[in-house]
Structure formats: structure tokens, C-alpha cells
Design a protein around this motif. Structure first.
Motif, short mmCIF file in Angstrom:
data_model
loop_
_atom_site.label_atom_id
_atom_site.label_comp_id
_atom_site.label_asym_id
_atom_site.label_seq_id
_atom_site.Cartn_x
_atom_site.Cartn_y
_atom_site.Cartn_z
N ASP A 192 41.86 38.16 46.83
CA ASP A 192 41.87 38.26 45.54
C ASP A 192 40.32 38.20 44.97
O ASP A 192 40.03 38.65 43.73
N GLU A 250 44.62 30.40 37.30
CA GLU A 250 45.14 31.47 38.43
C GLU A 250 45.22 30.70 39.92
O GLU A 250 44.30 29.68 40.42
N TYR A 263 46.88 49.40 37.71
CA TYR A 263 46.52 47.95 37.61
C TYR A 263 46.20 47.12 38.54
O TYR A 263 46.44 45.97 38.58
N ARG A 264 45.73 47.74 39.71
CA ARG A 264 45.04 47.00 40.80
C ARG A 264 45.85 45.90 41.49
O ARG A 264 45.51 44.67 41.62
N MET A 320 45.35 38.51 34.08
CA MET A 320 46.31 38.38 35.20
C MET A 320 45.65 38.98 36.41
O MET A 320 45.02 40.03 36.32
N LEU A 321 45.91 38.23 37.44
CA LEU A 321 45.53 38.84 38.79
C LEU A 321 46.24 40.34 39.16
O LEU A 321 47.34 40.20 38.68
N GLY A 322 45.68 41.08 39.61
CA GLY A 322 46.23 42.36 40.17
C GLY A 322 47.52 42.20 41.04
O GLY A 322 48.49 42.67 40.96
N LYS A 323 47.29 41.00 41.85
CA LYS A 323 48.27 40.76 42.86
C LYS A 323 49.49 40.38 42.18
O LYS A 323 50.44 40.42 42.60
N MET A 339 37.49 37.37 40.38
CA MET A 339 38.97 37.57 41.04
C MET A 339 39.33 39.08 40.24
O MET A 339 38.96 39.34 39.37
N ARG A 340 40.02 39.63 41.23
CA ARG A 340 40.65 41.10 40.87
C ARG A 340 41.87 40.91 39.70
O ARG A 340 42.95 40.33 40.21
N THR A 341 41.50 41.12 38.70
CA THR A 341 42.57 40.96 37.69
C THR A 341 43.24 42.61 37.55
O THR A 341 42.72 43.46 38.08
N THR A 342 44.38 42.81 36.66
CA THR A 342 44.75 44.20 36.25
C THR A 342 43.84 44.79 35.48
O THR A 342 44.12 45.84 35.59
N ARG A 343 42.78 44.28 35.06
CA ARG A 343 41.91 44.98 34.21
C ARG A 343 40.43 44.83 34.84
O ARG A 343 39.37 45.34 34.21
N GLY A 344 40.45 44.85 36.22
CA GLY A 344 38.81 44.69 36.87
C GLY A 344 38.70 43.28 37.26
O GLY A 344 39.50 42.38 37.15
N VAL A 391 44.80 31.87 43.46
CA VAL A 391 44.14 33.07 43.94
C VAL A 391 44.10 32.73 45.64
O VAL A 391 44.36 31.66 46.20
N GLU A 392 44.07 34.05 46.35
CA GLU A 392 44.04 33.96 47.77
C GLU A 392 42.71 34.55 48.07
O GLU A 392 42.20 35.61 47.09
#
Lengths: 475, 313
Positions: free
Chosen positions: A251, A245, B309-310, B1-4, A261-266, A247-248
Motif C-alpha cells: 500500500d 490506517e 478507486y485504486r 480510505m486505502l484503495g485496498k 499510502m495508496r488511497t481511493t483518491r491517490g 497498511v501493508e
């Protein structure tokens, strides 16, 4: 080709006589049509623009995205030359990691009086917060780019040890990719060692450096300052190639003693961060409080073994230009061997005798800022005007400890393709080194930077330099 | 996957869809202006309304005419929805999510930006307009082709598709809403040539004039057009088609992640309403009111997806 007098040319040993490593290439070249090659040159540019391999020049709003010029004549190194170089680099990188461990622990080298204490204590690159912190395998610098210059058949010098966040490896990979696409026939004629394993090796190397507490397959991420950073293309490229991934800071956050890291699932924890932001911006709670790029508290997690940061904070103390002049001692102190690769003779302007010499000989020296990089803020004596020299003299007198000086080296040349044929231009070389508890891996090749302006010795891309594909031949 | 990353993909494809929709709107408007110069100003203005940029436009121009509208919709950087702006935004989002894209998709997007930046560097003359609009649509098509041909069918793809269909549904609903009065049964122009041209324009804006004729013979009537654009699941730009896709893609995500969020509820509700209503019932309720509600829900769905989805911290 017109010869550049007094400089060692890596391709041509005399009038149209190629040095051994270039023999096959030269033969091919002589049968080629310059017009076709110029056409290929243009194709390469379109190719680079299309894949978006651009960089941002700081302080130039208009030219927000620029290409680094690419020259299609490869820089060729024989297997034998490479064997010696890589041995020298490996020795140096081992010494650097041993030095970093020592400096942040018992400081034997200071006790032994081999390096003045104030050079460390008063150095901005020294991070007192790292004292007593031991990263996995005692490795501080996992990714190193050692800058090497050549002045003759057997004369190689290390110009700089980039032990913080060396960049340029994406150019090494894309330059080769471009050459393979443009001149496939060349590669069946000349046996060149591949560089394409770098991303795979980088991932392995980072995974092998995961914290001891990590027992699963380590989660690796690349930390970038964002799309406006000059090297963003490279950050995205490496993450993509590694399958990690990108990331910044925003994130990421600290959750239960881990970095997540912030994913779509937490939030998902990370084990290894390949960071491409400077120490100072890494953690607003521990370092620069104004930083918006980093992760508050990441350094505390690091110190307690919750994450591996590559390269470790505080590695800058090893590639500082003032430390550089002590590298032969450092290599000897930690390896018990003489350094295989030589240092460029260096005057430390902090020492009164050296300063006096430097002030007297500015017109023939190269003077660099101790903490500078990218070719900014340096003086190239022989190329400078009287006025520039006199301005620099004032700066030097005001803060001598801020500078080192070196003789102007007779950098080797490799030809580039111009409208009228080949013309010699000065080059340097940055091989890329990976270090992990499993060992050291050096990719056969690297980034060759070339000063495109006739006679120029400055190869930095920010100063009008270009790049070449670098070939290391099979033995 | 990252939310971003999910957010970047979603917006990248919304913007790409918007670029193509702008081209289609201009094409339809240009056509009507050429055939019916009397109502030209009104037609140009309705393009601005459909693109939902009237406030910004009126700040810069007094009148809607060919040159000002073409320039504002294609190249004005102060218009965040101009083709030039959205293509740049799409490309910036693509850079942000570079690791989620195949090399083919990234290169097609980058090429789209490079090509259109060049083509739109100077004002587009009327005689060059058809060619430029063709280029815009072609560049979008190339990105779409790369997406279909090279991407894994996983959550990355789902977010790209959600962005596409949410934007498309918004666009189709706006086209209908700006022209809703043309479709109402009224005594005024029924059967007149004006109506026919207006209806034709609506169909053109969604590239459906030919399809409609094939499906309905020569019989063009307002209720038929509304039904076609709202409920016909064969038409890839109809609201029902878009919502079938949205519900599908959200279902793939739910399956993948093992959980549903508020967005599933909204999408299901909207699709049910599109399916269970007859077109007569929609006209009885009021076409304008129906479309307003749809646009509100569509917008709400976008925000709910963003939360579920954050996308942001």
C-alpha cells in the motif's frame, strides 16, 4: 486448593487465607458456585471466538486459527506493588533508550569498558546503518513490553526487555473487556485501575514522536505483514482502536521524500509508522532484498527525517539476550542509579568459565538462544529428558556464543479454575510501556501469561500457555 | 480510505450477496424438482449455469442431479463460488478491512462464517436442505442488518453497497438469461402448465413470486415477468433498482471526493438504457442480446470502479 510446594502463591497465603490484594476477590469467589463459573468460562471462549481474537501457530496448517485459552481468575497486584514495579520499569526503559542512542552515536559505554566491544560489533541485532541517525526526541523504542516474574513477596525480576515489537496488548484489553461483561458485579466490589486508555495513549505517543518537519496533525499508520501473520488480529485491533490506517508494504511507496499510502483518491503522505514487521523485512533496498513485506527506500526516508518508524530499526540490540546480562550496568551507567528491578542471574555461554558451569549443571538450568523468542529452541533442564539434555549439550558446545543460561526460577503461582476448583499455576507478567518525547506512560496492568499444565514453567502461548486479566488495584 | 480497503469492502459484500443468491437459486430449483420430476435434471443444470460454474461442475460430475448440484453449490471448496468458499472469502476480506467495519458488522460476518462452516461441514441431506438454505439467508440478513444499523454513511458504506448491487444485478440478469427462451413468445407451450411452472421458478429465484401476484393480480405472463425483473424500480432485485442504487452510491462518492471517473459514465449509460427502453423494444432487440450486453457492461463497470478507486497497486 492444593498448594504447590515451595512456590509463592499470589492469592493464597495459607489454607484458605487470601493475601491482602486478593481479599475482596476471594470473599466473592468463596460465595460462588463452581458450576456457574465453569459455565462463564465457556461463555468467555465463545466470546473470544466471535470477536475473532485468534492467533496462527506457525507450522501447523490444520490448527490455522486458534484461541489462546483464557482463565477467569484474575491476577491481582496491589497499588503499592505496582508503584514499585512501574518505577523500576520506567528507569529501565529510560536506560534502554539512552543506551540505544549511545550505541548508535559516541558509544561511550564501550569506551568506558562496561560492555565488551565484540558483543555489539559481532551482534546480528546491531544495525550499522543506524549509526548517526537520531530519531525525534532520541527515542528508539516507543513501545516496550517488559517481561517480569515474581518469586516471593518482594522478589521481582525482569526476565526480558521486549524492545522491538512486543505483542499481546490486545489480549490485555480484550481480557478486561471480557471480565467486565461476565462479572460486572466484581468491578463494583473491587476497585481496579482501568486499562482502556491504552489505544488513545498509543496514538498520542506515536503522534508526539512525529518528525520535526511535521507541523500538521500527524498521520499515523500501522504496518502489518498481512492477514496470515500470527498477530494480525492485534494489528487490526490497534489500528481500529486508534483510528489509524492498517497498511501493508504494497500500500506504500516513496513519493517526493515521503512515505505515502495508496488511497481511493491517490497517494497520501504518512508521518508515523507503527510497524509490526521485523527490521530485516522493512526495506528490501536496505536490508533483506527478498522481502516482499516492506517498502523499498523507506529507510532512506527515515534517515532523512521524512518519517518516524516505531520502534526504530536496530532496537533489537537492546533486548538481545546476550546484552540482557549487562542490563544492571547499563541502567547504572545511564541513570546513575542502581537498578530498581533485578535481573535474573545469567551465565553467558560465550565465556569459558560460565560455559563449563552450564555444561555441568544443564539438568537444573534454563538455556535460551540469544536471538530466540516465543519459547522456541530453549531447554528447561529440570523438565527435560536425558536424551534432550545430551542433544542440547552438543548444540551448546558447537556454538556457545549463541546461548545464555539462567537458574530455573521458582515462578510465583496464581490459581486457575479447573473442574475441581482452584489449582495453582505458574505465571509471568508483561506490562506495556509507551515512550514519546512527552514522557513515559505505563498502563496499570498488562498481560499475565499462565502455564496451564500443572508444574510447567513455560507460559508462551505457542507452547500451551494461557492468559489472565491483570488487575492493578486503586490505592 | 486505502484503495485496498475499498476493494476489500467491495468484494466482501459481493461475496455475501453471492452466498444469499446461491441459496435462493437452490431453493427455486429444489421447488421445481419436487413439483416436476420429469424436467428435474434440466432444472438442476440451469442452476449451475446461472451460478456461472458449469465448467468446474462438469469436471467433477457427469450429471446434474439433486445431490451433486446441492453439494457443488453449497460446500465444494473447489468451486470458488460455493457458499462455503464465498463466505470464507467474505470473512477474509472482512479481516483485511477490519478497521473500516464496526464491531457489529465484523462480528456478524465472523459469526456467519463460523455458523455456516459448521452447518456445511458435512453433505447436506435433501430433507435438511430447506433449513440449511434458511440459515444461509438468515446469516446474510444479520450482516446486512448490522451494516444498516451501525455504519456511518460515508465512502466505506458506498463501496459496500456498490459491491452488493453489482453482484445482485449480475445474478438477476443471469437468471433471466439462462431462462430467456422460456419468456419468448413461442407457439410451443404457450398457456401450458410447463410455462407456468418455469415462470414461477424465475420469480422464486429472486423471491418475487408473491410481490408479482400482488402487483398484477393473477395474471402471470412472460413479458410482465421480464418487465418486472428488468425495469420495475420497486423490486429490490430488479436491474433498474440495482442500477439506481449504483448510480446513487457513485454520486455520493463523486460528491465526497469532488471528482468523477469512467465508472460514473458507464453506470449512467446503463441506467438510461434500462429506463428509456420499453419492454417491447427490448424484446424486439432480442432479450438474450439485451441481457448479454447488460452483463458485459456490468462486468466492465466492476473493473472501472476497481481502477477509478485504486483497489490494486
Amino acid at each position: 486448593m492444593q498448594q504447590a510446594d515451595g512456590f509463592f502463591d499470589e492469592m493464597l497465603a495459607g489454607e484458605d487465607r487470601a493475601r491482602l490484594p486478593y481479599r475482596d476477590y476471594h470473599e466473592w469467589f468463596c460465595d460462588e458456585d463452581i458450576a456457574r463459573l465453569s459455565q462463564k468460562s465457556k461463555e468467555a471462549e465463545t466470546f473470544f471466538r466471535r470477536i475473532g481474537i485468534t492467533f496462527n501457530v506457525y507450522g501447523q496448517q490444520e490448527a490455522a486459527e486458534r484461541l489462546i485459552p483464557f482463565d477467569i481468575v484474575p491476577r491481582i497486584i496491589s497499588g503499592r506493588e505496582w508503584a514499585r514495579l512501574s518505577r523500576g520499569i520506567e528507569q529501565r526503559v529510560r536506560a534502554i533508550n539512552a543506551f540505544l542512542y549511545d550505541i548508535y552515536h559516541r558509544q561511550e559505554i564501550l569506551r568506558a569498558g562496561r560492555i565488551p566491544v565484540e558483543l555489539i560489533a559481532a551482534n546480528e541485532a546491531f544495525l550499522p546503518k543506524m549509526i548517526g541517525v537520531a530519531p525525534p526526541g532520541n527515542i528508539y523504542t516507543h513501545i516496550v513490553g517488559t517481561d517480569i516474574v515474581r518469586t516471593g513477596e518482594d522478589q521481582f525480576y525482569v526476565l526480558e526487555d521486549n524492545a522491538r515489537t512486543p505483542s499481546g496488548v490486545s489480549y490485555m484489553l480484550e481480557n478486561r473487556e471480557t471480565m467486565l461483561q461476565m462479572f460486572p458485579e466484581l468491578f463494583s466490589r473491587v476497585r481496579v485501575q482501568p486499562v482502556s486508555d491504552y489505544p488513545k495513549n498509543l496514538r498520542r505517543s506515536l503522534a508526539a514522536s512525529a518528525p520535526l518537519a511535521c507541523t500538521d496533525k500527524p498521520v499515523v499508520a500501522v504496518l502489518t505483514p498481512g492477514i496470515h501473520n500470527s498477530a494480525y488480529f492485534e494489528h487490526a485491533f490497534l489500528a481500529d482502536q486508534m483510528g489509524a490506517e492498517l497498511v501493508e508494504g504494497h500500500d506504500l511507496r516513496v513519493i517526493e521524500g515521503r512515505i505515502a499510502m495508496r488511497t481511493t483518491r491517490g497517494y497520501t503522505p504518512i508521518d508515523v509508522i507503527y510497524r509490526r514487521i521485523d527490521d530485516d523485512y522493512l526495506d528490501p533496498l536496505n536490508f533483506n532484498p527478498d522481502s516482499l513485506l516492506g517498502v523499498p527506500g523507506i529507510f532512506d526516508v527515515y534517515r532523512s527525517g521524512g518519517i518516524t518508524i516505531a520502534n526504530a530499526p536496530g532496537t533489537g540490540i537492546a533486548d538481545d539476550k546476550a546484552i540482557y546480562s549487562y542490563m544492571p550496568d547499563i541502567v547504572e551507567f545511564y541513570t546513575g542509579e542502581t537498578a530498581i528491578l533485578k535481573n535474573v542471574p545469567t551465565w553467558r555461554c560465550s565465556e569459558p568459565d560460565s560455559l563449563a558451569y552450564v555444561l555441568d549443571n544443564l539438568h537444573e538450568l534454563v538455556v535460551k538462544e540469544v536471538h530466540g523468542s516465543g519459547g522456541y529452541g530453549m531447554l528447561v533442564g529440570p523438565a527435560a529428558s536425558k536424551r534432550e539434555i545430551s542433544n542440547f549439550r552438543d548444540k551448546l558446545k558447537a556454538k556457545p556464543g549463541n546461548y545464555i543460561a539462567q537458574p530455573t526460577l521458582s515462578l510465583s503461582t496464581v490459581p486457575i479454575l479447573t473442574k475441581t476448583g482452584l489449582a495453582p499455576r505458574h505465571v509471568d507478567l508483561r506490562p506495556f510501556v509507551l515512550v514519546s518525547p512527552r514522557g513515559i506512560n505505563i498502563t496499570p496492568g498488562g498481560l499475565t501469561r499462565v502455564a496451564l499444565k500443572k508444574g510447567s514453567l513455560v507460559v508462551n502461548s505457542s507452547q500451551g500457555g494461557g492468559t489472565k486479566d491483570t488487575w492493578v488495584l486503586e490505592e | 480510505m486505502l484503495g485496498k480497503t475499498a476493494g476489500g469492502l467491495f468484494w466482501m459484500f459481493r461475496y455475501l450477496e453471492r452466498s444469499e443468491n446461491n441459496a435462493r437459486l437452490l431453493e427455486a430449483g429444489f421447488h421445481i424438482a419436487l413439483t416436476r420430476s420429469a424436467a428435474a435434471e434440466e432444472e438442476w443444470m440451469s442452476i449451475i449455469q446461472t451460478a456461472d460454474v458449469q465448467a468446474g461442475f462438469l469436471e467433477r460430475h457427469d450429471r446434474a442431479e439433486a445431490s451433486t448440484v446441492i453439494d457443488y453449490v453449497l460446500r465444494d471448496k473447489s468451486n470458488p463460488s460455493s457458499v462455503l468458499s464465498v463466505v470464507e472469502s467474505a470473512r477474509n476480506n472482512a479481516r483485511l478491512v477490519r478497521t473500516a467495519l464496526t464491531r457489529e458488522v465484523w462480528e456478524a460476518t465472523n459469526e456467519c462464517w463460523l455458523t455456516l462452516k459448521d452447518a456445511l461441514a458435512r453433505p447436506v441431506r435433501e430433507r435438511d436442505l430447506p433449513q440449511t438454505l434458511g440459515l444461509i439467508r438468515q446469516q446474510s440478513a444479520l450482516v446486512r442488518a448490522a451494516l444498516h444499523g451501525t455504519m456511518l454513511r460515508n465512502d466505506i458504506y458506498d463501496f459496500a453497497r456498490l459491491g452488493t448491487f453489482l453482484e445482485r444485478a449480475d445474478n438477476t440478469a443471469r437468471i433471466l438469461d439462462v431462462k430467456y427462451y422460456v419468456l419468448l413468445p413461442s407457439v410451443m407451450h404457450v398457456g401450458s402448465s410447463l410455462d407456468n411452472v418455469q415462470w414461477e421458478t424465475i420469480l422464486r429465484s429472486v423471491s418475487a413470486q408473491r410481490a408479482y401476484r400482488w402487483l398484477n393480480g393473477g395474471d402471470v405472463n412472460p413479458k410482465g415477468i421480464a418487465e418486472f425483473l428488468i425495469q420495475d424500480r420497486r423490486l429490490p432485485r430488479s436491474l433498474a433498482f440495482c442500477y439506481t442504487k449504483i448510480v446513487d452510491n457513485l454520486a455520493y462518492l463523486a460528491e465526497d471526493y469532488g471528482e468523477k471517473g469512467g465508472s460514473h459514465e458507464i453506470a449512467d449509460k446503463v441506467l438510461t438504457r434500462l429506463r428509456n427502453n420499453t419492454i417491447d423494444a427490448i424484446f424486439d432487440q432480442g432479450l438474450h442480446e439485451f441481457l448479454e450486453e447488460f452483463l458485459r457492461d456490468n462486468n466492465g463497470l466492476g473493473m472501472q470502479i476497481e481502477q477509478d478507486y485504486r483497489f490494486y497497486g
